[in-house]
Design a protein around this motif. Structure first.
Motif, mmCIF file in Angstrom:
data_model
loop_
_atom_site.group_PDB
_atom_site.id
_atom_site.type_symbol
_atom_site.label_atom_id
_atom_site.label_comp_id
_atom_site.label_asym_id
_atom_site.label_seq_id
_atom_site.Cartn_x
_atom_site.Cartn_y
_atom_site.Cartn_z
ATOM 1 N N UNK A 28 0.832 -1.197 0.000
ATOM 2 C CA UNK A 28 0.000 0.000 0.000
ATOM 3 C C UNK A 28 0.867 1.247 0.000
ATOM 4 N N UNK A 29 0.404 2.261 -0.682
ATOM 5 C CA UNK A 29 1.077 3.553 -0.644
ATOM 6 C C UNK A 29 0.326 4.424 0.351
ATOM 7 N N UNK A 30 1.043 4.996 1.256
ATOM 8 C CA UNK A 30 0.409 5.803 2.290
ATOM 9 C C UNK A 30 0.652 7.288 2.095
ATOM 10 N N UNK A 31 -0.202 8.070 2.720
ATOM 11 C CA UNK A 31 -0.026 9.515 2.724
ATOM 12 C C UNK A 31 0.071 9.953 4.173
ATOM 13 N N UNK A 32 1.231 10.448 4.541
ATOM 14 C CA UNK A 32 1.474 10.859 5.914
ATOM 15 C C UNK A 32 1.146 12.334 6.053
ATOM 16 N N UNK A 33 0.353 12.637 7.053
ATOM 17 C CA UNK A 33 -0.005 14.024 7.320
ATOM 18 C C UNK A 33 0.470 14.373 8.713
ATOM 19 N N UNK A 34 1.606 15.046 8.803
ATOM 20 C CA UNK A 34 2.148 15.433 10.091
ATOM 21 C C UNK A 34 1.880 16.895 10.376
ATOM 22 N N UNK A 35 2.472 17.381 11.436
ATOM 23 C CA UNK A 35 2.246 18.761 11.837
ATOM 24 C C UNK A 35 3.177 19.736 11.128
ATOM 25 N N UNK A 36 4.288 19.247 10.613
ATOM 26 C CA UNK A 36 5.162 20.128 9.851
ATOM 27 C C UNK A 36 6.165 20.892 10.690
ATOM 28 N N UNK A 37 5.909 21.035 11.979
ATOM 29 C CA UNK A 37 6.880 21.694 12.849
ATOM 30 C C UNK A 37 6.640 21.255 14.280
ATOM 31 N N UNK A 38 7.701 21.308 15.067
ATOM 32 C CA UNK A 38 7.575 20.928 16.468
ATOM 33 C C UNK A 38 7.236 22.158 17.292
ATOM 34 N N UNK A 39 6.569 21.976 18.419
ATOM 35 C CA UNK A 39 6.172 23.136 19.219
ATOM 36 C C UNK A 39 7.357 23.780 19.922
ATOM 37 N N UNK A 173 -5.388 18.451 16.253
ATOM 38 C CA UNK A 173 -6.722 17.862 16.096
ATOM 39 C C UNK A 173 -6.941 17.385 14.669
ATOM 40 N N UNK A 174 -6.688 18.253 13.685
ATOM 41 C CA UNK A 174 -6.957 17.857 12.296
ATOM 42 C C UNK A 174 -5.738 17.255 11.615
ATOM 43 N N UNK A 175 -4.545 17.602 12.074
ATOM 44 C CA UNK A 175 -3.348 17.092 11.413
ATOM 45 C C UNK A 175 -2.960 15.691 11.830
ATOM 46 N N UNK A 176 -3.407 15.270 13.021
ATOM 47 C CA UNK A 176 -3.004 13.952 13.530
ATOM 48 C C UNK A 176 -4.193 13.121 13.995
ATOM 49 N N UNK A 177 -5.097 13.708 14.773
ATOM 50 C CA UNK A 177 -6.130 12.924 15.441
ATOM 51 C C UNK A 177 -7.363 12.647 14.600
ATOM 52 N N UNK A 178 -7.811 13.603 13.796
ATOM 53 C CA UNK A 178 -9.064 13.459 13.052
ATOM 54 C C UNK A 178 -8.835 13.791 11.584
ATOM 55 N N UNK A 179 -8.124 12.929 10.909
ATOM 56 C CA UNK A 179 -7.783 13.164 9.510
ATOM 57 C C UNK A 179 -8.985 12.969 8.603
ATOM 58 N N UNK A 180 -8.980 13.680 7.486
ATOM 59 C CA UNK A 180 -9.946 13.418 6.436
ATOM 60 C C UNK A 180 -9.287 13.725 5.097
ATOM 61 N N UNK A 181 -10.034 13.568 4.023
ATOM 62 C CA UNK A 181 -9.461 13.755 2.693
ATOM 63 C C UNK A 181 -9.008 15.194 2.475
ATOM 64 N N UNK A 182 -9.713 16.140 3.049
ATOM 65 C CA UNK A 182 -9.336 17.547 2.935
ATOM 66 C C UNK A 182 -8.462 17.890 4.128
ATOM 67 N N UNK A 183 -7.197 17.508 4.039
ATOM 68 C CA UNK A 183 -6.336 17.558 5.220
ATOM 69 C C UNK A 183 -5.446 18.790 5.266
ATOM 70 N N UNK A 184 -5.882 19.912 4.717
ATOM 71 C CA UNK A 184 -5.035 21.096 4.748
ATOM 72 C C UNK A 184 -5.586 22.199 5.637
ATOM 73 N N UNK A 185 -6.678 21.936 6.352
ATOM 74 C CA UNK A 185 -7.238 22.951 7.239
ATOM 75 C C UNK A 185 -8.011 22.303 8.376
ATOM 76 N N UNK A 186 -8.216 23.075 9.434
ATOM 77 C CA UNK A 186 -8.967 22.612 10.598
ATOM 78 C C UNK A 186 -10.181 23.511 10.769
ATOM 79 N N UNK A 187 -11.317 22.916 11.070
ATOM 80 C CA UNK A 187 -12.562 23.666 11.202
ATOM 81 C C UNK A 187 -12.539 24.514 12.475
ATOM 82 N N UNK A 188 -13.145 25.675 12.395
ATOM 83 C CA UNK A 188 -13.191 26.600 13.526
ATOM 84 C C UNK A 188 -14.043 26.091 14.684
ATOM 85 N N UNK A 189 -14.860 25.064 14.457
ATOM 86 C CA UNK A 189 -15.747 24.604 15.526
ATOM 87 C C UNK A 189 -14.960 24.088 16.735
ATOM 88 N N UNK A 190 -13.674 23.723 16.533
ATOM 89 C CA UNK A 190 -12.879 23.239 17.660
ATOM 90 C C UNK A 190 -12.313 24.380 18.507
#
Length: 204
Positions: A28-39, A173-190
């Motif tokens: 399988x080919x995977x797509x990794x979605x990380x945070x891009x930077x450490x805190x 929340x969106x980058x690691x815990x609750x991924x979806x196909x549109x993985x470039x933004x996080x909803x304001x509801x959080x």
């Protein structure tokens, strides 16, 4: 007998994992979605306070796709478990809680997805807001979060650190815990859930 019938008879990917020649077409080919930077180290007390200290440490990944593919071969949709020679196995919510340190027995999270004044919410909790038409502002792009909160001034105030911690939690929340196909933004509801970092740990 029923369990044995669910185990496939075909050669497994696992049989070739340690061989020099690998059937790459079966991996399988995977797509990794990380945070891009450490805190920033100064954010860690606030991330710990909110219960995201352990989750903040998983900002990068080193995955073995051949082993993941071997595991997927053992997935049985009839039982929603992995059928292994040693028996059935599944990742549970408790496993996730132990690995990430996130609470699973707190108050349930409910609410609405529509934010009445999104720009005001962003300014109130992040002290910044994307330059968008407010009618279209429903989420924050990861690139915007990184540009605005990755590098903090040496003399950052406590309020600036708290805002940066909120931004990093949004990214988790969106980058690691609750991924979806549109993985470039996080909803304001959080974001409203992060108003008081002392309360975040009480959520499920």
């Amino acid at each position: 007998m029923a369990t044995a019938s669910l185990i496939k008879k075909d050669p497994y990917i696992a049989d070739t994992v340690n061989k020099t020649v690998m059937e790459s077409y079966r991996v399988l080919r995977g797509r990794v979605n990380g945070l891009g930077y450490s805190p920033d180290a100064r954010l860690m007390p606030y991330l710990e306070l909110a219960g995201f200290g352990s989750a903040a440490l998983i900002w990068t990944f080193d995955l073995r796709y051949d082993l993941i593919s071997a595991l997927v071969e053992h997935w049985r949709p009839e039982t929603h478990t992995f059928h292994l020679p040693c028996g059935e196995c599944i990742v549970t919510l408790e496993d996730v809680a132990l690995q990430l340190g996130l609470p699973i027995d707190g108050s349930p999270i409910t609410g609405v997805c529509a934010i009445a004044e999104p720009a005001a919410l962003c300014y109130g909790l992040l002290e910044a807001s994307p330059d968008h038409d407010e009618s279209n502002l429903s989420g924050l792009k990861f690139t915007w979060l990184k540009v605005n909160f990755e590098h903090l001034p040496d003399n950052a105030t406590e309020e600036e650190l708290i805002c940066a911690a909120r931004a990093y939690i949004m990214h988790i929340i969106r980058g690691v815990l609750m991924l979806d196909a549109n993985n470039n933004r996080v909803h304001l509801m959080y974001l409203p859930l992060l108003t008081d970092l002392h309360n975040v740990r009480s959520y499920n």
